[in-house]
Structure formats: C-alpha cells, structure tokens
Design a protein around this motif. Structure first.
Motif, PDB file in Angstrom:
ATOM      1  N   ILE A 165      -9.939  -2.619  -7.777  1.00 31.98           N
ATOM      2  CA  ILE A 165     -10.408  -1.789  -6.474  1.00 31.98           C
ATOM      3  C   ILE A 165      -9.396  -0.724  -6.100  1.00 31.98           C
ATOM      4  O   ILE A 165      -8.294  -1.179  -5.871  1.00 31.98           O
ATOM      5  CB  ILE A 165     -10.727  -2.818  -5.424  1.00 31.98           C
ATOM      6  N   LYS A 166      -9.734   0.338  -5.906  1.00 33.46           N
ATOM      7  CA  LYS A 166      -9.077   1.376  -5.372  1.00 33.46           C
ATOM      8  C   LYS A 166      -9.843   2.184  -4.406  1.00 33.46           C
ATOM      9  O   LYS A 166      -9.237   3.545  -4.251  1.00 33.46           O
ATOM     10  CB  LYS A 166      -8.628   2.589  -6.607  1.00 33.46           C
ATOM     11  N   SER A 167     -10.772   1.875  -3.937  1.00 35.16           N
ATOM     12  CA  SER A 167     -11.613   2.649  -2.642  1.00 35.16           C
ATOM     13  C   SER A 167     -11.963   1.376  -1.946  1.00 35.16           C
ATOM     14  O   SER A 167     -12.130   0.297  -1.915  1.00 35.16           O
ATOM     15  CB  SER A 167     -12.880   3.505  -3.322  1.00 35.16           C
ATOM     16  N   TYR A 168     -12.772   2.134  -0.864  1.00 33.79           N
ATOM     17  CA  TYR A 168     -13.160   1.263   0.208  1.00 33.79           C
ATOM     18  C   TYR A 168     -14.367   0.252  -0.290  1.00 33.79           C
ATOM     19  O   TYR A 168     -15.079   0.794  -0.964  1.00 33.79           O
ATOM     20  CB  TYR A 168     -13.875   2.104   1.357  1.00 33.79           C
ATOM     21  N   VAL A 169     -14.210  -0.928   0.226  1.00 30.22           N
ATOM     22  CA  VAL A 169     -15.540  -1.797  -0.276  1.00 30.22           C
ATOM     23  C   VAL A 169     -15.919  -2.543   1.063  1.00 30.22           C
ATOM     24  O   VAL A 169     -15.214  -2.765   2.131  1.00 30.22           O
ATOM     25  CB  VAL A 169     -14.925  -2.762  -1.124  1.00 30.22           C
ATOM     26  N   LYS A 170     -17.029  -3.003   1.054  1.00 30.85           N
ATOM     27  CA  LYS A 170     -17.818  -3.527   2.126  1.00 30.85           C
ATOM     28  C   LYS A 170     -16.981  -4.954   2.539  1.00 30.85           C
ATOM     29  O   LYS A 170     -16.642  -5.642   1.867  1.00 30.85           O
ATOM     30  CB  LYS A 170     -19.161  -3.837   1.894  1.00 30.85           C
ATOM     31  N   HIS A 171     -16.838  -5.191   3.681  1.00 33.30           N
ATOM     32  CA  HIS A 171     -16.454  -6.502   4.313  1.00 33.30           C
ATOM     33  C   HIS A 171     -17.352  -7.419   5.058  1.00 33.30           C
ATOM     34  O   HIS A 171     -18.144  -6.683   5.600  1.00 33.30           O
ATOM     35  CB  HIS A 171     -15.290  -6.029   5.311  1.00 33.30           C
ATOM     36  N   ILE A 172     -17.098  -8.373   4.796  1.00 31.70           N
ATOM     37  CA  ILE A 172     -18.253  -9.511   5.233  1.00 31.70           C
ATOM     38  C   ILE A 172     -17.535 -10.144   6.370  1.00 31.70           C
ATOM     39  O   ILE A 172     -16.298 -10.775   6.297  1.00 31.70           O
ATOM     40  CB  ILE A 172     -18.580 -10.449   4.321  1.00 31.70           C
ATOM     41  N   PRO A 173     -17.984 -10.211   7.585  1.00 34.07           N
ATOM     42  CA  PRO A 173     -17.409 -10.788   8.857  1.00 34.07           C
ATOM     43  C   PRO A 173     -17.385 -12.403   8.670  1.00 34.07           C
ATOM     44  O   PRO A 173     -18.254 -13.115   8.222  1.00 34.07           O
ATOM     45  CB  PRO A 173     -18.273 -10.466   9.909  1.00 34.07           C
ATOM     46  N   VAL A 201       5.164  -0.611   1.607  1.00 32.72           N
ATOM     47  CA  VAL A 201       4.655   0.574   1.710  1.00 32.72           C
ATOM     48  C   VAL A 201       3.333   0.660   0.954  1.00 32.72           C
ATOM     49  O   VAL A 201       3.496   0.097  -0.266  1.00 32.72           O
ATOM     50  CB  VAL A 201       5.435   1.617   1.273  1.00 32.72           C
ATOM     51  N   PHE A 202       2.076   0.546   1.555  1.00 31.84           N
ATOM     52  CA  PHE A 202       0.713   0.294   0.611  1.00 31.84           C
ATOM     53  C   PHE A 202      -0.283   1.069   1.368  1.00 31.84           C
ATOM     54  O   PHE A 202      -0.359   1.298   2.495  1.00 31.84           O
ATOM     55  CB  PHE A 202       0.627  -0.985   0.381  1.00 31.84           C
ATOM     56  N   SER A 203      -1.255   1.414   0.384  1.00 33.47           N
ATOM     57  CA  SER A 203      -2.388   2.183   0.883  1.00 33.47           C
ATOM     58  C   SER A 203      -3.453   1.536   1.705  1.00 33.47           C
ATOM     59  O   SER A 203      -3.237   0.277   1.354  1.00 33.47           O
ATOM     60  CB  SER A 203      -3.151   2.765  -0.507  1.00 33.47           C
ATOM     61  N   SER A 204      -4.182   2.002   2.280  1.00 28.59           N
ATOM     62  CA  SER A 204      -5.217   1.255   3.292  1.00 28.59           C
ATOM     63  C   SER A 204      -6.395   0.733   2.412  1.00 28.59           C
ATOM     64  O   SER A 204      -7.050   0.032   3.035  1.00 28.59           O
ATOM     65  CB  SER A 204      -5.664   2.329   4.535  1.00 28.59           C
ATOM     66  N   VAL A 205      -6.437   0.964   1.060  1.00 29.40           N
ATOM     67  CA  VAL A 205      -7.276   0.350   0.575  1.00 29.40           C
ATOM     68  C   VAL A 205      -6.835  -0.878  -0.688  1.00 29.40           C
ATOM     69  O   VAL A 205      -7.682  -1.150  -1.485  1.00 29.40           O
ATOM     70  CB  VAL A 205      -8.309   1.428  -0.329  1.00 29.40           C
TER      71      VAL A 205
END
Length: 256
Positions: A165-173, A201-205
């Motif tokens: 995974i390198k992009s935004y994915v849906k999160h489940i509450p 140091v890391f990306s937000s995704v």
C-alpha cells in the motif's frame, strides 16, 4: 542548538531512496541534547496542562486522555513558543527537504505520552486516515524522548514492500476503542527500537501501530508533521491543522 554543520550528511542518498520506495527511514540520536531537553520540558507541560483541566472538571478522563495513563496534547508550541526552535530548526529543514521538497508547512504537532497501562496500544492505521482522502501524503516525524523498546510501546511500521500500500486507504472505525483500522493482516510490522533523541521519519500513508507501555516509566513521544501544501478541510473552506509555513523555495521563512 543544532547547526548546519552538525546535520550535514545526516540524511544520506540511501535514506532518501528508502523513503521513496519504502516510505520511511530512521535517524538515530539525531537531536542535540539541548533540543531533547526542550522537548521533554514541553512534554511535562502538556501533562500538567491536562491534569489541571481534569482537576477543574473533577474527572480523571477527558476524551482519550486518562490521568496517569495516557496523554495526547496537540499544538503545545502555541503555549510554549520556544518549541519553534526545534520545529523550524536546521535538522527539521533537512528532513523536509529530503522528503517533501523545497516547500513545507507545519501541519500538526502533538505529544503522545504513555504510562504503564496494558490498554494503550493503537491499531493499524495511516496518519492520513485521520484526515481525509483529498490531500497529498504528508510527513510524520515520530521523535523518541525516551529510549523506546517493544516493552514500553514501540511504534511498528509496515514498509510499502510489506503492505503493498502506497496511498490512502479506507479506515474502519473500531466501536470499542474508537481507533480507525486500515489493516487486518498477520504481518506484525517492524518495531522501531531506538534510543532517546531518535526520529522515525515516515509518510502519512505508511501503515503503523503501537504497542502498550508495560513498564513502570513514561514513554514520551513528540510528533512533528509537515506537509508540502496547506491541507484543507474536506469542504475546502479552512485549513485542516496548522498552516505555519516553514520553507519556501528551500529557505526557512518561519518566525523563530
């Protein structure tokens, strides 16, 4: 104070490439003694501020904060402007240049402090999962103010090659603990075991989680997050977090 000379060469070409391909790199013992003590002072201020708010309300919990167990305090630098000496330092400039490029804004700032409590773990998530999908990935600097071990609540990272995974994915509450969960696989992740003064140091995704603090001492972490743009709210009407500009065309423009 961290100087240009002391951070020259701290971030290597290999680290830059690892950030691009895997979403993270580690800087061990990157903070000067002065900056480490500065951030630790801010941590104690954040604890005292929340304890005082709980005293005033006559409670031991406010939101996800629990007296003597866990504390989450954001934008403490607005109360303690001396923290700007670190947030807009040469060290953070070099990290932003290596990851975001020549333009950077302080997006978010937060203390995450865990005392002894078996219920202080956090589920797999992306930092972007707590914003919204309509933004470019930003930068998280997870700064250890104490020696970090698996026993006291290390963060665990899933590099891009392990998560796919390198992009935004849906999160489940999660209705029980109120976390947002983005990964349900079996990979335990890579524990970040580093001495005080180190930075993950890391990306937000990048998917990450953290374990509970099972020791009898505090585990203090400072989060400094930067973006290459002003991240707006979902409706586009106002900035999501902070919008203090740090770098413009590679030069520091923030007030110290």
């Amino acid at each position: 104070m961290t100087t240009t000379d002391s951070v020259a060469g701290l971030i290597t070409d290999e680290m830059r490439e690892q950030y691009r391909t895997e979403g993270y790199f580690l800087l061990e013992r990157a903070l000067s003694d002065e900056h480490l003590e500065l951030l630790r002072g801010g941590a104690q201020f954040s604890i005292d501020k929340l304890d005082a708010a709980m005293d005033e309300a006559g409670v031991d919990r406010i939101g996800i904060n629990a007296r003597g167990k866990r504390y989450f305090s954001n934008f403490i630098y607005r109360d303690r402007p001396e923290l700007r000496q670190f947030l807009f330092s040469e060290l953070m400039k070099q990290i932003c240049l290596a990851t975001l490029g020549k333009n950077a804004y302080l997006f978010w700032e937060q203390y995450v402090i865990k005392a002894a409590d078996p219920d202080t773990s956090f589920a797999w998530h992306q930092d972007s999962g707590y914003v919204h999908e309509d933004h470019e990935p930003y930068l998280t600097c997870w700064i250890a103010l104490d020696d970090v071990t698996e026993e006291n609540g290390s963060v665990y990272l899933l590099p891009y090659s392990r998560s796919g995974i390198k992009s935004y994915v849906k999160h489940i509450p999660d209705p029980v603990v109120n976390d947002r969960v983005a990964y349900f696989g079996s990979d335990p992740g890579m524990p970040v075991i580093v001495p005080a003064g180190s930075i993950a140091v890391f990306s937000s995704v990048v998917l990450h989680r953290s374990g509970p603090n099972l020791t009898d001492k505090l585990r203090r972490v400072y989060l400094a997050q930067y973006s290459g743009e002003v991240i707006m709210s979902k409706d586009g009407k106002e900035p999501w977090g902070s919008f203090d500009q740090f770098l413009a065309d590679g030069e520091v423009v923030a007030e110290m």
